[in-house]
Design a protein around this motif. Structure first.
Motif, short mmCIF file in Angstrom:
data_model
loop_
_atom_site.label_atom_id
_atom_site.label_comp_id
_atom_site.label_asym_id
_atom_site.label_seq_id
_atom_site.Cartn_x
_atom_site.Cartn_y
_atom_site.Cartn_z
N ALA A 25 0.54 -1.38 0.23
CA ALA A 25 0.00 -0.17 -0.21
C ALA A 25 0.82 1.50 0.22
O ALA A 25 0.28 2.01 -0.89
N HIS A 26 2.23 1.54 1.59
CA HIS A 26 2.71 2.66 1.10
C HIS A 26 3.24 2.54 -0.19
O HIS A 26 3.64 3.59 -1.09
N GLN A 27 4.30 1.25 -0.68
CA GLN A 27 4.78 1.94 -2.51
C GLN A 27 3.68 2.51 -3.61
O GLN A 27 4.02 2.82 -4.56
N ARG A 28 2.27 1.43 -3.70
CA ARG A 28 1.66 2.37 -4.34
C ARG A 28 0.78 3.24 -4.00
O ARG A 28 1.05 4.25 -5.47
N GLY A 29 0.82 3.56 -2.99
CA GLY A 29 0.21 5.64 -2.54
C GLY A 29 1.65 6.35 -3.14
O GLY A 29 1.79 7.47 -3.34
N ARG A 30 3.02 5.84 -3.13
CA ARG A 30 3.38 6.65 -3.03
C ARG A 30 4.17 7.22 -4.35
O ARG A 30 4.07 7.52 -5.22
N SER A 31 4.03 5.45 -5.46
CA SER A 31 3.63 5.38 -6.88
C SER A 31 2.70 6.65 -7.59
O SER A 31 2.55 7.06 -8.52
N ALA A 32 1.61 6.12 -6.78
CA ALA A 32 0.21 7.05 -6.98
C ALA A 32 0.59 8.21 -7.13
O ALA A 32 -0.04 9.44 -7.89
N ARG A 33 0.89 8.71 -6.06
CA ARG A 33 1.74 10.06 -5.91
C ARG A 33 3.26 10.45 -7.06
O ARG A 33 2.75 11.85 -7.30
N VAL A 34 3.80 9.72 -6.49
CA VAL A 34 4.61 10.60 -7.97
C VAL A 34 3.93 10.83 -9.15
O VAL A 34 4.13 11.64 -10.02
N HIS A 35 3.23 9.70 -9.78
CA HIS A 35 2.69 10.22 -10.70
C HIS A 35 2.12 11.28 -11.05
O HIS A 35 1.79 11.83 -11.79
#
Length: 298
Positions: free
Chosen positions: A119-129
């Motif tokens: 979840a943290h990784q996906r959230g980080r990726s989503a925030r980056v995108h």
């Protein structure tokens, strides 16, 4: 021979009666003694017979009683061994279940940890995108807000200094220019305020909104960020641009301590006395107003 006398006969009769009484009494005592002895002998015989019969019976059933006692002991030993074995198996099963539960808990915790990491990784990726996707509009919005602030500051500076006079670092003249700008803004009606906002923001479609809400100069200097939502400025970008310009004008006109970057003093202590005098006259004329914008109810 002479016949015995009556006294002798009476004496003989009394002696005979006494002998008979003694005989009967001795016989009665002897019979009682014999009866007691016979009862004692019978009781002793019965006890002896009972003991003998019990002894003979125990001798007869000794093997059977020993076998029964041994069987009972074996049964007790078997029950004890069975209970011990069942307790051991129950404890072993319980330990196995506890081990399985611990393994399940470890697996669940690992799964939760993996889920959180994902979840943290996906959230980080989503925030980056999302940041990449919003960087261009955000930069454009910042540019528009800065442009509206610059236009607003230029507008009020022209009002304070006039068309042909350049700004100066002198404190007294600078505060005098701010006083003139404040007086001019306070005297504005709603049409002039709407024209000014349309000029500095580049959004003329909201002129009728400010005119209909009767936003004159005094109310303009107390506008807050929430007021634009109440006025009907629905788009977030347009609210940001409007509030940036309004905030710059409010700070220039309301806060005498505020000095824009273009008008910073080269040495703020060189004319402190003249500045103090100018600030005193400013307070006397306008009061101790500071920059505290409030929500305008429309």
């Amino acid at each position: 021979m002479a016949e015995p006398s009556l006294a002798a006969m009476a004496s003989q009769l009394e002696s005979f009666a006494a002998n008979e009484i003694q005989r009967c009494y001795r016989g009665h005592v002897v019979r009682q003694q014999r009866r007691a002895r016979l009862q004692l002998e019978q009781f002793a015989a019965v006890v002896i017979q009972a003991c003998f019969k019990g002894y003979t019976t125990r001798l007869f059933y000794r093997d059977e009683l020993e076998a029964r006692r041994q069987k009972q002991q074996e049964h007790q030993d078997a029950m004890l061994a069975k209970q011990t074995w069942l307790g051991y198996m129950a404890r072993k099963q319980m330990e196995k279940l506890r081990g399985e539960q611990q393994d399940e808990m470890v697996a669940i915790k690992q799964a939760d940890a993996a889920t959180k990491i994902q979840a943290h990784q996906r959230g980080r990726s989503a925030r980056v995108h999302t940041a990449v996707a919003l960087s261009v509009p955000a930069a454009e919005l910042r540019r528009k807000c800065q442009h509206s602030q610059t236009l607003a500051l230029t507008y009020v500076s022209k009002i304070g200094w006039g068309e042909g006079q350049a700004p100066t670092y002198e404190t007294q003249r600078f505060l005098a220019a701010k006083w003139r700008a404040r007086r001019y803004v306070i005297k504005m009606d709603q049409h002039q305020v709407a024209e000014m906002l349309a000029e500095v923001t580049g959004l003329p479609q909201y002129k009728q909104v400010f005119i209909a809400a009767y936003i004159h100069g005094k109310r303009f200097l107390t506008l807050s960020a929430e007021a634009f939502t109440q006025l009907g400025v629905r788009q977030h970008d347009h609210r940001k641009i409007h509030y940036s310009a309004v905030c710059e004008i409010q700070k220039y006109c309301n806060d005498m301590e505020y000095v824009p970057a273009d008008f910073m003093y080269p040495d703020k202590y060189e004319d402190s006395m003249r500045k103090k005098d100018a600030e005193t006259r400013y307070r006397v004329e306008f009061g101790a107003t500071s920059y505290h914008p409030a929500v305008v109810n429309v």
